[in-house]
Design a protein around this motif. Structure first.
Motif, PDB file in Angstrom:
ATOM      1  N   GLY A   1     -13.953   7.528 -31.953  1.00 22.08           N
ATOM      2  CA  GLY A   1     -13.614   6.453 -31.295  1.00 22.08           C
ATOM      3  C   GLY A   1     -12.227   6.550 -30.391  1.00 22.08           C
ATOM      4  O   GLY A   1     -12.102   6.103 -29.376  1.00 22.08           O
ATOM      5  N   ARG A   2     -11.531   7.404 -31.092  1.00 18.84           N
ATOM      6  CA  ARG A   2     -10.131   7.583 -30.535  1.00 18.84           C
ATOM      7  C   ARG A   2     -10.343   8.518 -29.433  1.00 18.84           C
ATOM      8  O   ARG A   2      -9.642   8.137 -28.104  1.00 18.84           O
ATOM      9  CB  ARG A   2      -9.088   8.210 -31.391  1.00 18.84           C
ATOM     10  N   VAL A   3     -11.180   9.235 -29.265  1.00 19.23           N
ATOM     11  CA  VAL A   3     -11.502  10.368 -28.194  1.00 19.23           C
ATOM     12  C   VAL A   3     -11.892   9.327 -27.036  1.00 19.23           C
ATOM     13  O   VAL A   3     -11.716   9.506 -25.867  1.00 19.23           O
ATOM     14  CB  VAL A   3     -12.401  11.226 -28.397  1.00 19.23           C
ATOM     15  N   ILE A   4     -12.876   8.596 -27.325  1.00 21.06           N
ATOM     16  CA  ILE A   4     -13.458   7.576 -26.404  1.00 21.06           C
ATOM     17  C   ILE A   4     -12.385   6.660 -25.609  1.00 21.06           C
ATOM     18  O   ILE A   4     -12.338   6.625 -24.550  1.00 21.06           O
ATOM     19  CB  ILE A   4     -14.678   6.711 -26.868  1.00 21.06           C
ATOM     20  N   VAL A   5     -11.560   6.186 -26.435  1.00 12.89           N
ATOM     21  CA  VAL A   5     -10.484   5.186 -25.869  1.00 12.89           C
ATOM     22  C   VAL A   5      -9.483   5.963 -24.793  1.00 12.89           C
ATOM     23  O   VAL A   5      -9.167   5.607 -24.015  1.00 12.89           O
ATOM     24  CB  VAL A   5      -9.588   4.589 -27.151  1.00 12.89           C
ATOM     25  N   TRP A   6      -9.141   6.990 -25.407  1.00  5.74           N
ATOM     26  CA  TRP A   6      -8.202   8.164 -24.799  1.00  5.74           C
ATOM     27  C   TRP A   6      -8.991   8.350 -23.386  1.00  5.74           C
ATOM     28  O   TRP A   6      -8.294   8.404 -22.192  1.00  5.74           O
ATOM     29  CB  TRP A   6      -7.838   9.362 -25.519  1.00  5.74           C
ATOM     30  N   ALA A   7     -10.164   8.641 -23.280  1.00 13.95           N
ATOM     31  CA  ALA A   7     -10.869   9.206 -22.053  1.00 13.95           C
ATOM     32  C   ALA A   7     -10.986   7.898 -21.083  1.00 13.95           C
ATOM     33  O   ALA A   7     -10.893   8.171 -20.093  1.00 13.95           O
ATOM     34  CB  ALA A   7     -12.408   9.586 -22.427  1.00 13.95           C
ATOM     35  N   LEU A   8     -11.205   6.624 -21.686  1.00 17.56           N
ATOM     36  CA  LEU A   8     -11.209   5.447 -20.664  1.00 17.56           C
ATOM     37  C   LEU A   8      -9.710   5.186 -20.177  1.00 17.56           C
ATOM     38  O   LEU A   8      -9.647   4.992 -18.965  1.00 17.56           O
ATOM     39  CB  LEU A   8     -11.609   4.247 -21.608  1.00 17.56           C
ATOM     40  N   ILE A   9      -8.715   5.426 -20.909  1.00 19.18           N
ATOM     41  CA  ILE A   9      -7.179   5.336 -20.368  1.00 19.18           C
ATOM     42  C   ILE A   9      -7.214   6.399 -19.231  1.00 19.18           C
ATOM     43  O   ILE A   9      -6.628   5.865 -18.441  1.00 19.18           O
ATOM     44  CB  ILE A   9      -6.266   5.560 -21.426  1.00 19.18           C
ATOM     45  N   LEU A  10      -7.795   7.565 -19.398  1.00 20.90           N
ATOM     46  CA  LEU A  10      -7.268   8.561 -18.422  1.00 20.90           C
ATOM     47  C   LEU A  10      -8.098   8.422 -17.239  1.00 20.90           C
ATOM     48  O   LEU A  10      -7.703   8.489 -16.177  1.00 20.90           O
ATOM     49  CB  LEU A  10      -7.771  10.098 -18.911  1.00 20.90           C
ATOM     50  N   VAL A  11      -9.247   7.538 -17.265  1.00 24.15           N
ATOM     51  CA  VAL A  11     -10.117   7.297 -16.194  1.00 24.15           C
ATOM     52  C   VAL A  11      -9.212   6.126 -15.335  1.00 24.15           C
ATOM     53  O   VAL A  11      -9.192   6.156 -14.197  1.00 24.15           O
ATOM     54  CB  VAL A  11     -11.578   6.738 -16.533  1.00 24.15           C
ATOM     55  N   VAL A  12      -8.646   5.080 -16.131  1.00 25.13           N
ATOM     56  CA  VAL A  12      -8.329   4.141 -15.238  1.00 25.13           C
ATOM     57  C   VAL A  12      -6.863   4.602 -14.573  1.00 25.13           C
ATOM     58  O   VAL A  12      -6.575   4.214 -13.557  1.00 25.13           O
ATOM     59  CB  VAL A  12      -7.812   2.913 -16.442  1.00 25.13           C
ATOM     60  N   LEU A  13      -6.267   5.435 -15.248  1.00 23.52           N
ATOM     61  CA  LEU A  13      -4.964   6.175 -14.896  1.00 23.52           C
ATOM     62  C   LEU A  13      -5.344   6.961 -13.670  1.00 23.52           C
ATOM     63  O   LEU A  13      -4.620   7.187 -12.379  1.00 23.52           O
ATOM     64  CB  LEU A  13      -4.360   6.984 -15.691  1.00 23.52           C
ATOM     65  N   ALA A  14      -6.452   7.733 -13.606  1.00 27.76           N
ATOM     66  CA  ALA A  14      -6.915   8.361 -12.436  1.00 27.76           C
ATOM     67  C   ALA A  14      -7.174   7.749 -11.336  1.00 27.76           C
ATOM     68  O   ALA A  14      -6.987   7.688 -10.103  1.00 27.76           O
ATOM     69  CB  ALA A  14      -8.047   9.330 -12.819  1.00 27.76           C
ATOM     70  N   ASN A  15      -7.927   6.606 -11.411  1.00 30.08           N
ATOM     71  CA  ASN A  15      -8.222   5.573 -10.466  1.00 30.08           C
ATOM     72  C   ASN A  15      -6.729   4.872  -9.884  1.00 30.08           C
ATOM     73  O   ASN A  15      -6.973   4.857  -8.639  1.00 30.08           O
ATOM     74  CB  ASN A  15      -9.228   4.542 -11.044  1.00 30.08           C
TER      75      ASN A  15
END
Length: 324
Positions: free
Chosen positions: A40-54
């Motif tokens: 779950g932590r990996v998925i949350v951090w992946a989503l945060i990285l996607v938002v920051l990249a956008n």
């Protein structure tokens, strides 16, 4: 004794095996929970990285909107071509460009210089002979080059003598506040007048027209001078007069369509006296041509309402299609 001893020793052994199996089950369950939390932590951090990249991409896009590099390496402003400012620039240029007077060659050259590129000739294509005067120069259209918001063709309309013309002028915009004429202008014939289609005349109320004629004549007399105008307007209506700029001569024509007995939309043709100088001090009449400098026919639309036994004007506007 031996049997009892064996029985007693067997019970703790059985209990120990059961506890071991239970401990093993608890250990397996705990290991699986930790694995799910880590996933779950990996998925949350992946989503945060996607938002920051956008967000970073959006910021970079906004920065690049101000300047776009063309294939040739030139920088082009992303702002839309300023058609109003370009039209004003070309109107000023046209007033000078279309004024061909051989006696003022140096004056024309100096006045054209702020509109032209450095390598343009002083007279910009004119050999210095002949005369031309243009009047009533107005913007007509702006054609921006497809895919290129820095170059456009601004077309004006003007009149010379008894004919109307168009003048098309290519211009370049630097993306800021500067323009320059980028090529030779071209004179074209302007479109002629549109053909006016014939329309069927509406049914008219001649009886009401006769009743209105004398009352409207008094209204227009007061509308011209401003004297006692409220006597001829509907209650609650306030109209501004012409203040003596013209004088009333006659009510030439009136058209009253068939309609309601208490309210009508009518049209009228009025003849005004055009003063020779200052506003007239006396009322001119058609039999006294010396009291006026000219006659001018004007068309009006009026809303009239009947209050009591008389008609009163509620509104007055410019006319539409020709009446009478």
């Amino acid at each position: 004794m031996i049997a009892g001893d064996l029985e007693l020793s067997a019970r703790p052994e059985s209990t120990s095996n059961f506890e071991g199996r239970r401990s093993a089950r608890r250990g397996w369950s705990g290991g699986g929970g930790r694995w799910l939390v880590a996933t779950g932590r990996v998925i949350v951090w992946a989503l945060i990285l996607v938002v920051l990249a956008n967000g970073v991409i959006a910021i970079v896009s906004r920065v690049r909107e101000g300047a776009v590099t063309t294939p040739g390496g030139a920088t082009s402003s992303a702002a839309p071509f300023p058609t109003a400012a370009a039209s004003a620039f070309v109107v000023q240029f046209a007033h000078l460009y279309l004024d061909l007077n051989p006696a003022e060659l140096s004056i024309r050259a100096a006045r054209l210089k702020p509109y032209l590129p450095p390598d343009a000739g002083e007279q910009f294509g004119w050999d210095g002979y002949g005369r031309l005067q243009a009047a009533y120069i107005q913007p007509y259209s702006v054609e921006v080059n497809p895919g290129d918001n820095e170059n456009a063709v601004v077309t004006l309309t003007f009149q010379s003598g008894d004919r109307r013309y168009l003048l098309s002028v290519p211009v370049h915009w630097d993306g800021g506040g500067k323009f320059v004429v980028s090529g030779r202008p071209g004179v074209l014939p302007a479109p002629g007048p549109a053909e006016l289609p014939q329309v069927a005349a509406a049914a008219t109320d001649d009886e009401t027209a006769t009743e209105l004629r004398s009352q409207l004549a008094e209204f227009f007399r007061a509308y011209a001078s401003g004297d006692q105008l409220s006597r001829y307007t509907a209650s609650g209506t306030s109209l501004t007069s012409l203040g003596g700029a013209f004088s009333f001569v006659e009510l030439k024509d009136i058209v009253v369509p068939v309609g309601d007995t208490t309210s009508r939309e009518i049209q009228a043709v009025v003849v005004w006296g055009v003063p020779s100088g200052a506003a007239p001090t006396a009322e001119p009449t058609p039999s006294d041509p010396g009291a006026m400098a000219g006659r001018l026919e004007q068309g009006y639309r009026l809303t009239v309402v009947k209050q009591g036994d008389k008609w009163y004007v509620k509104d007055i506007r410019g006319a539409g299609r020709a009446v009478g």
